[in-house]
Design an enzyme around this catalytic site. Sequence first.
Site, PDB file in Angstrom:
ATOM      1  N   HIS A  10     -11.676  19.690  -2.375  1.00  0.00           N
ATOM      2  CA  HIS A  10     -11.854  19.609  -3.720  1.00  0.00           C
ATOM      3  C   HIS A  10     -12.489  18.110  -4.002  1.00  0.00           C
ATOM      4  O   HIS A  10     -12.166  17.034  -3.042  1.00  0.00           O
ATOM      5  CB  HIS A  10     -10.831  19.553  -4.848  1.00  0.00           C
ATOM      6  CG  HIS A  10      -9.586  18.953  -4.641  1.00  0.00           C
ATOM      7  ND1 HIS A  10      -9.503  17.753  -4.775  1.00  0.00           N
ATOM      8  CD2 HIS A  10      -8.469  19.105  -3.724  1.00  0.00           C
ATOM      9  CE1 HIS A  10      -8.535  17.276  -4.356  1.00  0.00           C
ATOM     10  NE2 HIS A  10      -7.688  18.007  -3.702  1.00  0.00           N
ATOM     11  N   GLU A  78      -2.729  24.032  -2.468  1.00  0.00           N
ATOM     12  CA  GLU A  78      -2.502  22.670  -1.499  1.00  0.00           C
ATOM     13  C   GLU A  78      -0.900  23.259  -0.873  1.00  0.00           C
ATOM     14  O   GLU A  78      -0.230  23.695  -1.552  1.00  0.00           O
ATOM     15  CB  GLU A  78      -2.428  21.399  -2.351  1.00  0.00           C
ATOM     16  CG  GLU A  78      -2.245  20.302  -1.401  1.00  0.00           C
ATOM     17  CD  GLU A  78      -2.887  20.017  -0.022  1.00  0.00           C
ATOM     18  OE1 GLU A  78      -2.978  20.934   0.645  1.00  0.00           O
ATOM     19  OE2 GLU A  78      -3.694  18.849  -0.257  1.00  0.00           O
TER      20      GLU A  78
END
Length: 213
Positions: A10, A78
């Site tokens: 990201h 994550e």
Amino acid sequence: MKKRIILVRHGRQNSNKCNVDVPLAPEGVLQAELLAKRLKGESFDIMYTSTLIRAIQTGDIINQELGLDVVRRAGINEIDWGDIVGLDHKERFEKYSFFMHERSLRTSDLPFPGGESGEECFNRAYPVIKEIISSKYNSILVVTHGGLIRALICGLLGIPFKHKLDFGSSLENTSLTEFLYDSETELFSLERLNDYNHLEGHIELMRSSWKEK
């Protein structure tokens, strides 16, 4: 038949606190826009993203150029930093100095206090990878996170998870990491790692310019 799986880290988030679910910083938006221009014209069948805001927003910006169907999966969120989530750089080294030191030595796959190890992160994400490789799609873009990418490298290539920090001192935001999956051998190969060519010439967008406090 070989499937192409491209993992995107990201863009830069708007907080330096660890693993908080926040939008992109202005620099992160620009990183994603540069990547979108780079990927325009490439052939992808579908996009997967994690369910965290920074990954969703990165994927949405890229998808303005690609126009893909999007699947969101929490399994590729994550790695869970546990008790360290929400701490800034100084706080995590003050409160968890022993853990941060031991982690830096790379002698074992330490779980984050109250969180995940690399192997646990991989085991959580692998059902999504199985979904991808079992699908009809042959070129898949996956917008996810640095810790998870490291766990996937180890898990998919059969490398001990204690080596997860060996792959690049820092994975750049919006960098590309590519795997090929061979459906006959059921093996993965790592084709590229931490490819951030679209950020070249933009030193302000590199992680070295992101000052942690």
